[in-house]
Design a protein around this motif. Sequence first.
Motif, mmCIF file in Angstrom:
data_model
loop_
_atom_site.group_PDB
_atom_site.id
_atom_site.type_symbol
_atom_site.label_atom_id
_atom_site.label_comp_id
_atom_site.label_asym_id
_atom_site.label_seq_id
_atom_site.Cartn_x
_atom_site.Cartn_y
_atom_site.Cartn_z
ATOM 1 N N ASP A 1 28.715 -24.902 22.666
ATOM 2 C CA ASP A 1 28.996 -26.318 22.917
ATOM 3 C C ASP A 1 29.987 -26.431 24.072
ATOM 4 O OD1 ASP A 1 29.611 -28.977 22.922
ATOM 5 O OD2 ASP A 1 30.301 -29.064 20.838
ATOM 6 N N PRO A 2 29.613 -27.076 25.187
ATOM 7 C CA PRO A 2 30.561 -27.206 26.301
ATOM 8 C C PRO A 2 31.851 -27.923 25.923
ATOM 9 C CG PRO A 2 28.337 -27.752 27.019
ATOM 10 C CD PRO A 2 28.300 -27.626 25.522
ATOM 11 N N ALA A 3 31.823 -28.725 24.864
ATOM 12 C CA ALA A 3 33.034 -29.438 24.443
ATOM 13 C C ALA A 3 34.027 -28.518 23.744
ATOM 14 C CB ALA A 3 32.661 -30.594 23.512
ATOM 15 N N ASP A 4 33.583 -27.351 23.327
ATOM 16 C CA ASP A 4 34.468 -26.378 22.670
ATOM 17 C C ASP A 4 35.191 -25.581 23.748
ATOM 18 O OD1 ASP A 4 35.752 -24.456 21.204
ATOM 19 O OD2 ASP A 4 33.916 -23.482 20.453
ATOM 20 N N ARG A 5 36.450 -25.886 23.996
ATOM 21 C CA ARG A 5 37.217 -25.224 25.048
ATOM 22 C C ARG A 5 37.957 -23.992 24.527
ATOM 23 N NH1 ARG A 5 38.626 -28.238 29.411
ATOM 24 N NH2 ARG A 5 39.375 -26.224 30.197
ATOM 25 N N ARG A 6 37.778 -23.650 23.267
ATOM 26 C CA ARG A 6 38.480 -22.498 22.698
ATOM 27 C C ARG A 6 37.592 -21.274 22.567
ATOM 28 N NH1 ARG A 6 43.815 -23.574 23.346
ATOM 29 N NH2 ARG A 6 44.126 -25.819 22.993
ATOM 30 N N PHE B 1 11.336 -29.244 28.023
ATOM 31 C CA PHE B 1 11.997 -27.944 28.010
ATOM 32 C C PHE B 1 11.013 -26.896 27.521
ATOM 33 C CE2 PHE B 1 15.435 -31.051 27.137
ATOM 34 C CZ PHE B 1 16.239 -30.804 28.239
ATOM 35 N N LEU B 2 10.908 -25.801 28.274
ATOM 36 C CA LEU B 2 10.030 -24.692 27.913
ATOM 37 C C LEU B 2 10.894 -23.440 27.811
ATOM 38 C CD1 LEU B 2 7.090 -25.381 30.419
ATOM 39 C CD2 LEU B 2 7.270 -26.120 28.027
ATOM 40 N N ALA B 3 10.983 -22.881 26.612
ATOM 41 C CA ALA B 3 11.822 -21.703 26.384
ATOM 42 C C ALA B 3 10.978 -20.586 25.816
ATOM 43 C CB ALA B 3 12.966 -22.029 25.427
ATOM 44 N N GLY B 4 11.131 -19.397 26.375
ATOM 45 C CA GLY B 4 10.424 -18.227 25.878
ATOM 46 C C GLY B 4 11.402 -17.184 25.391
ATOM 47 N N GLY B 5 11.394 -16.887 24.091
ATOM 48 C CA GLY B 5 12.262 -15.855 23.539
ATOM 49 C C GLY B 5 13.730 -16.128 23.781
ATOM 50 N N ILE B 6 14.440 -15.136 24.351
ATOM 51 C CA ILE B 6 15.870 -15.280 24.593
ATOM 52 C C ILE B 6 16.150 -16.334 25.659
ATOM 53 C CG2 ILE B 6 16.071 -13.520 26.390
ATOM 54 C CD1 ILE B 6 18.467 -14.105 23.396
ATOM 55 N N GLY B 7 15.105 -16.848 26.312
ATOM 56 C CA GLY B 7 15.267 -17.946 27.264
ATOM 57 C C GLY B 7 15.754 -19.229 26.622
ATOM 58 N N ILE B 8 15.859 -19.259 25.297
ATOM 59 C CA ILE B 8 16.416 -20.437 24.635
ATOM 60 C C ILE B 8 17.903 -20.597 24.927
ATOM 61 C CG2 ILE B 8 17.032 -19.206 22.517
ATOM 62 C CD1 ILE B 8 15.657 -22.814 22.811
ATOM 63 N N THR B 9 18.584 -19.518 25.356
ATOM 64 C CA THR B 9 20.045 -19.585 25.473
ATOM 65 C C THR B 9 20.529 -20.634 26.479
ATOM 66 O OG1 THR B 9 19.941 -17.599 26.871
ATOM 67 C CG2 THR B 9 20.541 -17.298 24.569
ATOM 68 N N PRO B 10 20.009 -20.727 27.707
ATOM 69 C CA PRO B 10 20.481 -21.814 28.566
ATOM 70 C C PRO B 10 19.865 -23.160 28.203
ATOM 71 C CG PRO B 10 18.836 -20.547 29.745
ATOM 72 C CD PRO B 10 19.076 -19.834 28.440
ATOM 73 N N ILE B 11 18.691 -23.137 27.550
ATOM 74 C CA ILE B 11 17.993 -24.373 27.217
ATOM 75 C C ILE B 11 18.669 -25.098 26.062
ATOM 76 C CG2 ILE B 11 15.810 -25.301 26.351
ATOM 77 C CD1 ILE B 11 15.667 -24.444 29.261
ATOM 78 N N LEU B 12 19.230 -24.357 25.101
ATOM 79 C CA LEU B 12 19.819 -24.972 23.906
ATOM 80 C C LEU B 12 20.897 -26.002 24.252
ATOM 81 C CD1 LEU B 12 20.077 -25.203 20.851
ATOM 82 C CD2 LEU B 12 21.524 -23.154 20.878
ATOM 83 N N PRO B 13 21.894 -25.703 25.088
ATOM 84 C CA PRO B 13 22.877 -26.744 25.433
ATOM 85 C C PRO B 13 22.257 -27.915 26.180
ATOM 86 C CG PRO B 13 23.694 -24.554 26.006
ATOM 87 C CD PRO B 13 22.250 -24.407 25.696
ATOM 88 N N MET B 14 21.172 -27.673 26.946
ATOM 89 C CA MET B 14 20.502 -28.768 27.652
ATOM 90 C C MET B 14 19.825 -29.715 26.667
ATOM 91 S SD MET B 14 18.737 -26.862 30.900
ATOM 92 C CE MET B 14 19.698 -25.892 32.072
#
Length: 351
Positions: A105-110, A158-171
Motif C-alpha cells: 500500500d503506497p499509503a503505508d510509509r513504514r 489490467f492484464l497480469a500473468g503470474g508474478i506480474g500481479i505485483t505491480p498491477i495489484l497497487p494499480m
Amino acid sequence: MTSPADVPPDLYGRRARDPFWAAASAFFNGVQRVRSLRPPAVRPVRPVDRTLALVVQEMRREAADVVSLRLGAPDGRALPAWQPGGHLDVRLPSGRRRQYSLCGDPADRRSYRIAVRRLPGGGGGSREVHDTLTEGAALTAEEPRNAFPFLARDRYLFLAGGIGITPILPMVQAAERLGADWRLVYTGRTRASLAFLDELPAGRTEVRTDDEHGVPDCAALLAAAPADAAVYCCGPAPMIDAVRAAFVPGGPATLHYERFAPAPIVDGRPFQIELARTGAVLDVPADRSALDVIREKAPTVAYSCRQGFCGTCRVSLLAGDADRRHPSDPAPDSLLVCVSRASGGKLTLDL
C-alpha cells in the motif's frame, strides 16, 4: 584639504567636483567592477546517497513458490514515498542486486512489500531469497523508482500473468479508490500458483488458468476492453509479446507494459567480446546477449534488470564500435552488456 564648499561654482551654478572625492569615487567604483567580473563561487556538488538500510520484518508464503517480504527501516522511521508501478533495487546479503516491484500500500510509509517467485534456473537471486533469507535479515536498497507509472484514467483493463500481479495489484487498488471503471484478467498455470488472490476486489477480477481455461487469447481479451481504456500488462515475455501484437495503436486506448525478463533478440548479428583482464575472447551469437555469454565465463559479473534500465551491468568499453540499443546507454566509454551489442567485429571490455 579643500572641502566641496570651498570650490567656486561654474557658469551654471554647479560646483566643481573636489579632485580628492572624484579620485576616491573612481577607485571604489573600479574595485566594485573588478568584483563583479569574478566568477561566482561554485560549491562542489555532493552526490546524493539514496541507499536505504532495511530489515526483513515479515516473510509470508503467498502461493506455490512465491513469498512476500515486508521490509522496514531498522529504527522504524518513515520510508520514502512511492506510487503504483514503482520498484526497489534490492541488494541481497550475497551482493546480488535485483529489482522487485512494490506490491503493498503506497499509503503505508513504514514498510515496503515485495514478492519473489522462486526460479530454479535463474541467476540465484530468487533462490537466495527463498532459501537463506529470514525475518530480521538486513538488506540495502535504493529509493523506489518508477518505470511503469500509473496514469489517472476513467477506464482500465489490467492484464497480469503470474508474478506480474505485483505491480498491477497497487494499480487495481488505486483504480478502485478513484472510482474508475476497471477490469482485471489474472492468468497463470494453476490457481495454486497465483499470489494475492484474497486481496483482489471481488466482482471485477477474472481468473484464467491454463489447466482450466487453456492458454489465454490476448486478442480476445483486448477486444473486450472499452475503446478508450488504458491497458496495463505485466507478465512473462510471451504474454507481453502477444498483447503487443494484438493491440491496435492509433485509437484512444493506450497500452502500458513492464517486462520481468528481457525481450528476445530478433535482429542481432554475431560478434566477439574480449575480456581485457584475462584476454579471453568470447563469441556472442546473433540471438544471445553479451551478458548471457559473459556470465558463462564470469558467473559473478554484476547485473539486475537485464533490460537496460538499472545500469548495474555497465562496464568500461576499451575498444570497438558498440551498437547501443537503449536510451540510457549513450556514453561512448562504457557499455550496458545486457542490451548493447556490436554489428560485427569485436568489443574489448574492462572485465
